[in-house]
Write a protein that holds these residues in place. Structure first.
Motif, PDB file in Angstrom:
ATOM      1  N   LEU A 140      45.538  27.706 -76.843  1.00  0.00           N
ATOM      2  CA  LEU A 140      45.934  27.534 -75.453  1.00  0.00           C
ATOM      3  C   LEU A 140      44.703  27.895 -74.627  1.00  0.00           C
ATOM      4  N   MET A 141      44.167  26.918 -73.931  1.00  0.00           N
ATOM      5  CA  MET A 141      42.861  27.098 -73.295  1.00  0.00           C
ATOM      6  C   MET A 141      42.898  28.062 -72.114  1.00  0.00           C
ATOM      7  N   ASN A 142      41.797  28.836 -72.000  1.00  0.00           N
ATOM      8  CA  ASN A 142      41.540  29.591 -70.783  1.00  0.00           C
ATOM      9  C   ASN A 142      40.133  29.229 -70.296  1.00  0.00           C
ATOM     10  N   GLU A 143      39.616  29.984 -69.335  1.00  0.00           N
ATOM     11  CA  GLU A 143      38.351  29.580 -68.707  1.00  0.00           C
ATOM     12  C   GLU A 143      37.135  29.808 -69.598  1.00  0.00           C
ATOM     13  N   LYS A 144      37.262  30.604 -70.632  1.00  0.00           N
ATOM     14  CA  LYS A 144      36.135  30.868 -71.527  1.00  0.00           C
ATOM     15  C   LYS A 144      36.127  29.863 -72.672  1.00  0.00           C
ATOM     16  N   VAL A 145      34.944  29.562 -73.200  1.00  0.00           N
ATOM     17  CA  VAL A 145      34.798  28.528 -74.230  1.00  0.00           C
ATOM     18  C   VAL A 145      35.452  28.972 -75.545  1.00  0.00           C
ATOM     19  N   ASP A 146      36.438  28.200 -76.002  1.00  0.00           N
ATOM     20  CA  ASP A 146      37.081  28.411 -77.312  1.00  0.00           C
ATOM     21  C   ASP A 146      37.569  29.848 -77.485  1.00  0.00           C
ATOM     22  N   HIS A 147      38.073  30.417 -76.416  1.00  0.00           N
ATOM     23  CA  HIS A 147      38.429  31.837 -76.374  1.00  0.00           C
ATOM     24  C   HIS A 147      39.942  32.072 -76.325  1.00  0.00           C
ATOM     25  N   GLY A 148      40.710  31.035 -75.982  1.00  0.00           N
ATOM     26  CA  GLY A 148      42.130  31.217 -75.712  1.00  0.00           C
ATOM     27  C   GLY A 148      42.942  31.631 -76.926  1.00  0.00           C
ATOM     28  N   PRO A 149      44.185  32.088 -76.682  1.00  0.00           N
ATOM     29  CA  PRO A 149      45.051  32.510 -77.789  1.00  0.00           C
ATOM     30  C   PRO A 149      45.388  31.358 -78.734  1.00  0.00           C
ATOM     31  N   ILE A 150      45.594  31.707 -79.993  1.00  0.00           N
ATOM     32  CA  ILE A 150      45.807  30.724 -81.059  1.00  0.00           C
ATOM     33  C   ILE A 150      47.282  30.366 -81.193  1.00  0.00           C
ATOM     34  N   LEU A 151      47.557  29.060 -81.267  1.00  0.00           N
ATOM     35  CA  LEU A 151      48.914  28.575 -81.524  1.00  0.00           C
ATOM     36  C   LEU A 151      49.112  28.237 -82.994  1.00  0.00           C
ATOM     37  N   ASN A 152      48.061  27.666 -83.597  1.00  0.00           N
ATOM     38  CA  ASN A 152      48.199  27.209 -84.982  1.00  0.00           C
ATOM     39  C   ASN A 152      46.805  27.065 -85.599  1.00  0.00           C
ATOM     40  N   GLN A 153      46.752  27.163 -86.931  1.00  0.00           N
ATOM     41  CA  GLN A 153      45.470  27.094 -87.627  1.00  0.00           C
ATOM     42  C   GLN A 153      45.696  26.610 -89.046  1.00  0.00           C
ATOM     43  N   ARG A 154      44.736  25.829 -89.555  1.00  0.00           N
ATOM     44  CA  ARG A 154      44.856  25.343 -90.932  1.00  0.00           C
ATOM     45  C   ARG A 154      43.466  25.300 -91.584  1.00  0.00           C
ATOM     46  N   THR A 155      43.430  25.659 -92.873  1.00  0.00           N
ATOM     47  CA  THR A 155      42.178  25.788 -93.615  1.00  0.00           C
ATOM     48  C   THR A 155      41.892  24.539 -94.446  1.00  0.00           C
ATOM     49  N   LEU A 156      40.586  24.275 -94.643  1.00  0.00           N
ATOM     50  CA  LEU A 156      40.141  23.153 -95.467  1.00  0.00           C
ATOM     51  C   LEU A 156      38.966  23.614 -96.325  1.00  0.00           C
ATOM     52  N   GLU A 157      38.996  23.281 -97.611  1.00  0.00           N
ATOM     53  CA  GLU A 157      37.881  23.603 -98.498  1.00  0.00           C
ATOM     54  C   GLU A 157      36.703  22.658 -98.211  1.00  0.00           C
ATOM     55  N   ILE A 158      35.482  23.199 -98.245  1.00  0.00           N
ATOM     56  CA  ILE A 158      34.282  22.385 -98.070  1.00  0.00           C
ATOM     57  C   ILE A 158      33.748  22.032 -99.456  1.00  0.00           C
ATOM     58  N   GLU A 159      33.666  20.747 -99.751  1.00  0.00           N
ATOM     59  CA  GLU A 159      33.219  20.312-101.077  1.00  0.00           C
ATOM     60  C   GLU A 159      31.703  20.472-101.223  1.00  0.00           C
ATOM     61  N   ALA A 160      31.241  20.491-102.481  1.00  0.00           N
ATOM     62  CA  ALA A 160      29.842  20.821-102.784  1.00  0.00           C
ATOM     63  C   ALA A 160      28.839  19.903-102.088  1.00  0.00           C
ATOM     64  N   GLU A 161      29.126  18.609-102.006  1.00  0.00           N
ATOM     65  CA  GLU A 161      28.173  17.668-101.387  1.00  0.00           C
ATOM     66  C   GLU A 161      28.660  17.169-100.027  1.00  0.00           C
TER      67      GLU A 161
END
Length: 326
Positions: A140-161
């Motif tokens: 949920l955005m506020n005036e600061k960059v990427d600072h607002g409270p979190i509603l949801n989050q999901r993880t992804l594995e980074i592959e070797a290449e």
């Protein structure tokens, strides 16, 4: 509230934003208005080119605004009486006057596991730092960059290449799916946002073309990360000074690390032939100045030419080996 009756304004610019806009339309969350960056000159001929989000909005006949500054569109946003604003890689910071307009606020789809990698280049930084995982966060955005409270989050594995090009697409699709899960719960007040831990925050910067210039004094592993991290933008490049003195820009498209086991230490930036007839470049020296790993160039592209494999390149430029990249 039915999806089709919800009044959403969408803000986005590049392909990342276009993928999320497409998912909104598919799920009957078609925005009433799209705001994107102005058309920009692209390429050597500087052809005025619309951003991907604009092209998609035109396809779906969604009204479009392209202000130089978002406040220039304040009255249009207010008059639309939006329930929600959704932001995905728009490219401008939203001031409080805009954030306060929609009834349920402004949601941002950010391609990192916030509070890690706030700012404009989170996808590249995850690869640059050799991370094994990343993800997307909806805040949920506020005036600061990427600072607002979190509603949801999901993880992804980074592959070797993994490159930033492939990871960009994966995270856009992951974020689009997560947003579709989040919107109905948020609108029905079934989600309680939780604050980010600012003590854990890290930051990214805007990458310029010059960031892509290879510094051969770095380790081979770091440079291999750069080649993959900068594939989307700005690309990894170096310069070859030919025997006639002309400088040629070479873009490195694919590379790997070749571990040196003792032996001769060559000058940093010196090119050699390594097994499989590929180009090895001496990188930063190892412990006590001995050895030093090589970056093996597998695919490259001379300025103005098509991309080719290293073996084919060496057949065409037999005087290349022994060059020292600066």
């Amino acid at each position: 509230m039915a999806n089709s009756k919800m009044k959403i304004i969408f803000l986005g610019t590049p392909e990342f934003g276009a993928i999320i806009l497409e998912k909104l339309v598919e799920n009957r969350y078609k925005p009433i208005l799209v705001i994107t960056a102005p058309d920009k000159p692209v390429g050597r001929k500087q052809i005025l080119t619309p951003p991907p989000v604009k092209l998609l909005a035109q396809k779906y006949k969604i009204p479009i605004l392209q202000p130089n500054k978002i406040l220039d569109s304040k009255s249009e946003i207010q008059n639309s009486k939006p329930d929600l604003i959704i932001v995905a890689a728009y490219g401008q910071i939203l001031p409080k006057e805009i954030l306060d307009i929609p009834k349920r606020g402004c949601l941002n789809v950010h391609p990192s596991l916030l509070p890690k990698y706030r700012g404009p280049s989170p996808i590249q930084y995850a690869i640059l730092n050799g991370d094994k995982k990343t993800g997307v966060t909806i805040v949920l955005m506020n005036e600061k960059v990427d600072h607002g409270p979190i509603l949801n989050q999901r993880t992804l594995e980074i592959e070797a290449e993994e490159t930033s090009t492939t990871l960009h697409l994966k995270l856009a699709n992951l974020g689009a799916g997560l947003l579709m899960e989040t919107i109905p719960k948020w609108m029905q007040e079934m989600i309680k946002p939780y604050p980010q831990d600012d003590a854990q925050a890290t930051y990214t910067k805007i990458l310029t073309r010059e960031d892509g210039r290879i510094n051969w004094k770095k380790t081979a592993q770091h440079l291999e990360y750069e080649v993959r991290a900068f594939s989307y933008w700005p690309g990894s490049f170096t310069f070859w000074q030919k025997r006639d003195g002309t400088m040629v820009r070479i873009k490195i498209l694919k590379a790997r690390v070749f571990k040196s086991i003792g032996g001769i230490a060559y000058p940093i930036g010196k090119t050699l032939v390594v097994p499989q007839n590929e180009i090895g470049v001496q990188c930063r020296k190892g412990f006590l100045g001995k050895g030093g790993d090589f970056l093996v160039i597998e695919k490259l592209q001379l300025e103005g030419k098509k991309e080719i494999g290293a073996e084919e390149f060496l057949r065409g430029y037999s005087d290349f080996i022994g060059t020292i990249f600066k």
